[in-house]
Design a protein around this motif. Structure first.
Motif, mmCIF file in Angstrom:
data_model
loop_
_atom_site.group_PDB
_atom_site.id
_atom_site.type_symbol
_atom_site.label_atom_id
_atom_site.label_comp_id
_atom_site.label_asym_id
_atom_site.label_seq_id
_atom_site.Cartn_x
_atom_site.Cartn_y
_atom_site.Cartn_z
ATOM 1 N N PRO A 266 1.002 -1.223 -0.030
ATOM 2 C CA PRO A 266 -0.195 0.026 0.047
ATOM 3 C C PRO A 266 0.577 1.192 0.035
ATOM 4 C CG PRO A 266 -0.606 -1.666 1.709
ATOM 5 C CD PRO A 266 0.394 -2.088 1.162
ATOM 6 N N VAL A 267 2.096 1.331 0.562
ATOM 7 C CA VAL A 267 2.719 2.639 0.615
ATOM 8 C C VAL A 267 3.321 2.803 -0.691
ATOM 9 C CG1 VAL A 267 4.927 3.482 1.768
ATOM 10 C CG2 VAL A 267 3.505 1.978 3.044
ATOM 11 N N THR A 268 3.788 1.857 -1.384
ATOM 12 C CA THR A 268 4.327 1.912 -2.767
ATOM 13 C C THR A 268 3.156 2.666 -3.637
ATOM 14 O OG1 THR A 268 5.845 0.411 -2.559
ATOM 15 C CG2 THR A 268 5.607 1.123 -4.669
ATOM 16 N N ILE A 269 1.966 2.027 -3.729
ATOM 17 C CA ILE A 269 0.966 2.588 -4.438
ATOM 18 C C ILE A 269 0.611 3.940 -3.881
ATOM 19 C CG2 ILE A 269 -1.560 2.224 -4.547
ATOM 20 C CD1 ILE A 269 -0.933 -0.772 -4.747
ATOM 21 N N LYS A 270 0.484 4.145 -2.767
ATOM 22 C CA LYS A 270 0.413 5.398 -2.313
ATOM 23 C C LYS A 270 1.322 6.493 -2.979
ATOM 24 C CE LYS A 270 -1.610 5.639 2.051
ATOM 25 N NZ LYS A 270 -1.645 6.030 3.412
ATOM 26 N N MET A 271 2.726 6.104 -2.902
ATOM 27 C CA MET A 271 3.627 6.901 -3.274
ATOM 28 C C MET A 271 3.644 7.247 -4.942
ATOM 29 S SD MET A 271 6.887 6.004 -0.921
ATOM 30 C CE MET A 271 7.302 4.394 -1.588
ATOM 31 N N LEU A 272 3.288 6.085 -5.515
ATOM 32 C CA LEU A 272 2.939 6.082 -7.065
ATOM 33 C C LEU A 272 1.860 7.082 -7.413
ATOM 34 C CD1 LEU A 272 3.316 2.479 -8.203
ATOM 35 C CD2 LEU A 272 4.728 4.435 -9.080
ATOM 36 N N ALA A 273 0.744 7.195 -6.347
ATOM 37 C CA ALA A 273 -0.270 8.049 -6.725
ATOM 38 C C ALA A 273 0.218 9.386 -6.541
ATOM 39 C CB ALA A 273 -1.297 7.870 -5.841
ATOM 40 N N ALA A 274 0.888 9.717 -5.482
ATOM 41 C CA ALA A 274 1.536 10.984 -5.278
ATOM 42 C C ALA A 274 2.557 11.461 -6.326
ATOM 43 C CB ALA A 274 2.394 10.984 -3.892
ATOM 44 N N TYR A 275 2.969 10.456 -7.168
ATOM 45 C CA TYR A 275 4.071 10.904 -7.813
ATOM 46 C C TYR A 275 3.203 11.170 -9.361
ATOM 47 C CZ TYR A 275 7.386 10.314 -11.927
ATOM 48 O OH TYR A 275 7.993 10.442 -13.060
ATOM 49 N N VAL A 276 2.528 10.451 -9.745
ATOM 50 C CA VAL A 276 1.632 10.630 -11.053
ATOM 51 C C VAL A 276 0.767 11.739 -10.614
ATOM 52 C CG1 VAL A 276 -0.585 9.597 -12.268
ATOM 53 C CG2 VAL A 276 1.368 8.049 -11.519
ATOM 54 N N HIS A 277 0.177 12.182 -9.505
ATOM 55 C CA HIS A 277 -0.332 13.480 -9.221
ATOM 56 C C HIS A 277 0.386 14.394 -9.410
ATOM 57 C CE1 HIS A 277 -2.457 16.516 -6.740
ATOM 58 N NE2 HIS A 277 -3.427 16.005 -7.367
ATOM 59 N N SER A 278 1.787 14.356 -9.238
ATOM 60 C CA SER A 278 2.664 15.616 -9.176
ATOM 61 C C SER A 278 3.274 16.242 -10.558
ATOM 62 C CB SER A 278 3.816 15.263 -8.196
ATOM 63 O OG SER A 278 4.690 14.341 -9.147
#
Lengths: 306, 484
Positions: free
Chosen positions: A272-284
Motif C-alpha cells: 500500500p505504501v508504494t501504491i500511495k507513493m506512486l499516486a503522489a508521483y503521478v499526481h505531481s
C-alpha cells in the motif's frame, strides 16, 4: 683517482660520502644506507598483506577464489548497504503508511518524499507502458496532461492503481466498455457519427444523421456536448487529447471496433505504501487535480542542496 | 683506471639505524623568533575554531568552519559555496606561489619556523628537555640500561607526548563542526565515528612523526626539501658557514701556538649540538638544513665568548659569500628581497589575490538555473494549449529567507505556475520564498496558447528585497509542430 686497497674508508670529496668499494668501469657506489625504519615499513606491508590474504578473498583458483575468513563479498556488502538504506527509509514509509492519502498534500515534506519514492517505483513498474516520462503512447494514457478518464485527484489515482481498469483480478476494478458499432451501423453512418464527434473540436462536419445517431447511442455516456463522464469512464470527446488517436480514421475505428485497454490492478503486487507513493508521483506530474475538499496546495519543491 | 678495489670481507651496512638527535638548548635572536613563531602558529591552530562570528539565526556562528555535511565553507565574513570552489583553488594556488615567494625571498623560512612538522618537533624536543634534561643528560639516559627510573621517565614523557598529540588531533576536527558542541559530544561519546577516527589517526601521526620520526620526516618523507634544491639559487638566503673565515678550524690553544694558521672556527661543535635535525652546517647547504638559525645563535655566542666577530655562521646568499670571500663588503640581507624573481612571484601572487577579492566583492547572492524537461518535451492540454515543464533551482546565498519573483521574459501569451502554485493562479510571474542559505528546487509549468510557435525565452529571477539582485536563464519552449 687511484684506489688504495688498504684504505677502507675513502670518502667521495664532492658529496662527503663514503665509498662502498664496488666499482664498475670507474663508476663507484657511494654508501648511502636506507634508514632502518624504512625497512620496518616494508616488513609492515608484508605483514599487512599476509593478514589481508587470510581475511579477504585473495588467491584466484580455477573456478573461484579463496574466500577469506571474514567471508566478505562485494555482493554481500551491497546487500548490506541496501538493507541499511531500506532501514533508513523505514521511518518515512511508516509515516506514509499511517497517513490518509487525502491528507498527504498538507504535509509538504512527506509529500515530497512520497513523490520521490513514487518516481523510483514508477521506473520499475510503470514505464513499460506509460513511458519513462509518463507521456504514454497511443492506447496508453499520458499521465502528465490534465485529461483524466477516471479522475485525477489523489484518491482517484490511488484507486485506479489499486484496482486497475478492466482488470479481472479485482472485483472493484474500474470498468467501462465502449460498444462496437461496426456490425450495427453502415460505413456511411459511422462516417457521419465520426464527423459529428470531430465537430466538437471543429475538425469535422456535423450532419443531421450524425447528430441523431450520437443523440441515440452516445449521449448517455459521452454527454451531449461530448464532455464525457468520469463515473462511467467515458472519455471527453471535446478536448485535444485522444487516447487512440484523433484522426478521422482513428475515430471511425474506435466507433466500429473499439480498443479496450487494460490497466492492471497493483493491490496484490505492490504494498500500500508504494501504491500511495506512486499516486503522489503521478499526481505531481503536472495534471493532478485538487481533491474535492479544499486542501493546502500540493508542495513538491524541496530545499535541496545544490 | 685499474680495478684494485678491496674485496669486501664485511659488506657495508645497508640500513642505517636512526640516530636520535639530542639538540642542546640555545638562546639568541633566532631561538626567540622560533618561540614567537611557535606561539603564533600554535595559537592560530588551537584558538581559531573557538572564535565566534555572528551570522544571524540561519547560519553557524563559528568564524572559521568547514561544514562538509552542508557543503559550506565559512571564513569570518566570507561564505563559500561548492560552486565557488575556485576561491579555495585560488587560495591554494596563492599558498603554493606564496611558498615560492618566501623561498626566493628568505630561503627555507617555511621549513625553519612555520612548518607543522618543525613546530611540533620543537614542542616535543622541549618536552624531552623538561623531562630528561639537556643534551648530555639525554644522551646518558638513552645509553642507560632499562631500569625502574628510566621506565618511569620514559612512560611519563611519552604520556605527555600522547596528550599533546591528542590535543593536536582533537583541535583538527573542531574546524569541521561547531566547536563547543563537538567538544562536548566528543567526551560524552556522542560525536560521529569519523570524528573519533580522525582524532585517532592524527594523534597517531603527531605522536610518531613529532615524537620519534622528527628530522627523518624532513630528510626522507617530505618532498619540499627536494623541491627546494631546485628553487634555491646563488641569490637565495640560506644559513651558511663562511668557510673562508672559519677554516682552518682549530681550538683557541692551537691558534695561540700558531697565530695566523687557523681561522675563526674553534671547532667547538656547538652548531651541531643545537641543530634540531643534527646536521653539520659547516658541510654547506644540505637537505637536512631547515634554516632555523639556531646554529647562528650558538656560534654567535661562542664567537662573543672568544672575542671574535659574530656571523661566522649567518644568513647569507652564496653570491654574497663569494663576494665577501673576495674581500668585498657584506650586502645587507634585505637586498636579496629586491630582485626580479621576488617581484615576479609577488606580482603573480598579488594578482591572483586581487582577482579573488574582486570576484568575491562582485559575486551575486542570487542565482537561477533552469533545466527543461526532455521527456516528454511538451504536453498537449485538454484545451489544445501546450505545456512545457522546467526544473528551476533558485539559489539564495543570503543567511535569511528571501522572497523571489520568477517571471517569464518573452513567450507572448505564456503563463507560469509551479508545483505549489495551482494552475488556476497561473500568471506571467510568480513569487516564491527561498529559505535562508539554500537552493530551492521549483518545478515550473509554462503553458502557451495552441498557436504558439516553438521559441526561445528566458526565466528571470529577482530577489524582492532592497538588493533587487536578479539572474536570467535562457531556455526553450517546445511545441508539437517543431518536435521531430
Amino acid at each position: 683517482m687511484a684506489n688504495d686497497p688498504h684504505n677502507e674508508t675513502r670518502v667521495d670529496q664532492p658529496t662527503g660520502t663514503e665509498f662502498v668499494g664496488h666499482e664498475w668501469d670507474g663508476i663507484e657506489e657511494l654508501n648511502t644506507p636506507l634508514p632502518r625504519w624504512w625497512l620496518w615499513t616494508f616488513y609492515a606491508t608484508i605483514v599487512w598483506a599476509v593478514v589481508y590474504v587470510v581475511l579477504y578473498p585473495a588467491w584466484p583458483l580455477v573456478n573461484n577464489a579463496t574466500q577469506g575468513v571474514l567471508g566478505w563479498t562485494s555482493r554481500g556488502q551491497l546487500a548490506e548497504e541496501i538493507s541499511t538504506a531500506d532501514m533508513a527509509r523505514q521511518g518515512v514509509r511508516d509515516q506514509i503508511a499511517a497517513i490518509d492519502i487525502v491528507k498527504l498534500p498538507a504535509n509538504p515534506e512527506l509529500m515530497q518524499r512520497a513523490v520521490a519514492g513514487g518516481a523510483a517505483a514508477f521506473k520499475v513498474n510503470c514505464v513499460q507502458c506509460h513511458g519513462a516520462g509518463a507521456a504514454g503512447s497511443p492506447g496508453y494514457p499520458n499521465l502528465n496532461d490534465d485529461d483524466w478518464i477516471w479522475g485525477g485527484d489523489l484518491e482517484a489515482i490511488e484507486f485506479t492503481l489499486q484496482h486497475g481498469i478492466r482488470w479481472e483480478g479485482s472485483a472493484q476494478t474500474r470498468f467501462s466498455l465502449m460498444p462496437g458499432f461496426g456490425e450495427v451501423f453502415s460505413d456511411g453512418q459511422i462516417n457521419a457519427l465520426a464527423g459529428h464527434v470531430l465537430s466538437f473540436t471543429d475538425r469535422g462536419q456535423s450532419s443531421a444523421t450524425g447528430a441523431e445517431l450520437y443523440d441515440i447511442n452516445c449521449v448517455a455516456c459521452h454527454q451531449a456536448n461530448g464532455s464525457g463522464n468520469r463515473t462511467f469512464g467515458a472519455p471527453a470527446l471535446n478536448d485535444a487529447i485522444w487516447l487512440y488517436g484523433s484522426s478521422e480514421a482513428e475515430v471511425r475505428q474506435q466507433i466500429a471496433v473499439p480498443n479496450h485497454g487494460v490497466m492492471p490492478g497493483w493491490k496484490d503486487r505492490l504494498d500500500p505504501v508504494t501504491i500511495k507513493m506512486l499516486a503522489a508521483y503521478v499526481h505531481s506530474l503536472g495534471g493532478g487535480e485538487t481533491l474535492p475538499a479544499p486542501e493546502v496546495a500540493v508542495l513538491e519543491e524541496g530545499n535541496g542542496q545544490p | 683506471m685499474a680495478n684494485p678495489s678491496p674485496t669486501l670481507d664485511q659488506p657495508p651496512e645497508l640500513y642505517e639505524k636512526h640516530k636520535v638527535i639530542h639538540n642542546k638548548r640555545v638562546d639568541g635572536p633566532f631561538r626567540r623568533f622560533k618561540w614567537l613563531a611557535m606561539v603564533v602558529t600554535l595559537g592560530i591552530y588551537y584558538i581559531t575554531p573557538w572564535i565566534r562570528w555572528d551570522r544571524g539565526p540561519y547560519a553557524p556562528d563559528q568564524a572559521v568552519l568547514i561544514d562538509l555535511a552542508n557543503r559550506r565553507f565559512y571564513m569570518f565574513g566570507i561564505e563559500i559555496w561548492p560552486h565557488e570552489f575556485y576561491f579555495i583553488a585560488g587560495l591554494l594556488v596563492m599558498a603554493g606561489i606564496g611558498l615560492f615567494l618566501v623561498t626566493s625571498a628568505v630561503g627555507r623560512a617555511w621549513c625553519g619556523y612555520a612548518c607543522p612538522q618543525t613546530v611540533w618537533t620543537d614542542v616535543f624536543q622541549h618536552i624531552d628537555r623538561l623531562f630528561d634534561g639537556d643534551r648530555n643528560a639525554r644522551i646518558r639516559l638513552d645509553k642507560a640500561p632499562w631500569g625502574l627510573s628510566k621506565i618511569t621517565r620514559r612512560t611519563s614523557k611519552w604520556s605527555v607526548y600522547l596528550l599533546i598529540s591528542l590535543v593536536t588531533g582533537g583541535a583538527w576536527i573542531l574546524y569541521f563542526a561547531d566547536a563547543p558542541t563537538l567538544f562536548q559530544d566528543f567526551f560524552t561519546g556522542q560525536a560521529a565515528p569519523v570524528a573519533y577516527a580522525t582524532v585517532g589517526i592524527l594523534t597517531a601521526t603527531t605522536f610518531v612523526l613529532g615524537g620519534f620520526m622528527r628530522e627523518q620526516v624532513c630528510i626522507y618523507m617530505c618532498p619540499w626539501p627536494r623541491i627546494q634544491t631546485a628553487m634555491l639559487d646563488e641569490k637565495s638566503l640560506i644559513v651558511t658557514y663562511k668557510d673562508w673565515r672559519g677554516e682552518k678550524r682549530g681550538s683557541l690553544k692551537k691558534a695561540e701556538k700558531n697565530p695566523g694558521e687557523y681561522g675563526d672556527c674553534v671547532d667547538c661543535l656547538q652548531c651541531v649540538a643545537v641543530c634540531p635535525t643534527g646536521v653539520d652546517i659547516r658541510e654547506g647547504a644540505q637537505i637536512g638544513c631547515i634554516t632555523c638559525g639556531l646554529c647562528i645563535d650558538a656560534c654567535d655566542q661562542v664567537m662573543a665568548d672568544v672575542g671574535r666577530p659574530r656571523g661566522l655562521i649567518d644568513y647569507a646568499t652564496l653570491e654574497d659569500c663569494k663576494n665577501e670571500a673576495a674581500g668585498g663588503a657584506p650586502k645587507p640581507p634585505w637586498q636579496t628581497l629586491l630582485r626580479p624573481r621576488t617581484f615576479v612571484y609577488f606580482g603573480v601572487w598579488g594578482a591572483i589575490g586581487a582577482a579573488l577579492l574582486f570576484s568575491l566583492g562582485v559575486r551575486s547572492h542570487t542565482d537561477l538555473t533552469v533545466s527543461q524537461d526532455r521527456n516528454p518535451p511538451f504536453m498537449l492540454m485538454r484545451d489544445g494549449s501546450v505545456r512545457n515543464a522546467y526544473t528551476l533551482r533558485l539559489r539564495n546565498m543570503e543567511s535569511r529567507p528571501r522572497d523571489m519573483e520568477i517571471a517569464l521574459d518573452g513567450l507572448p501569451g505564456g503563463l507560469l505556475w509551479t508545483g505549489s502554485i495551482q494552475r488556476e493562479n497561473a500568471a506571467r510571474s510568480q513569487t516564491v520564498e527561498v529559505p535562508a542559505d539554500a537552493t530551492r528546487t521549483v518545478r515550473a509549468y509554462v503553458v502557451a496558447p495552441s498557436d504558439t510557435a516553438g521559441q526561445s525565452f528566458a526565466f528571470t529571477l529577482t530577489s524582492l528585497d532592497e538588493q533587487r539582485e536578479s539572474d536570467t536563464s535562457e531556455t526553450r519552449f517546445v511545441t508539437p509542430e517543431e518536435s521531430p
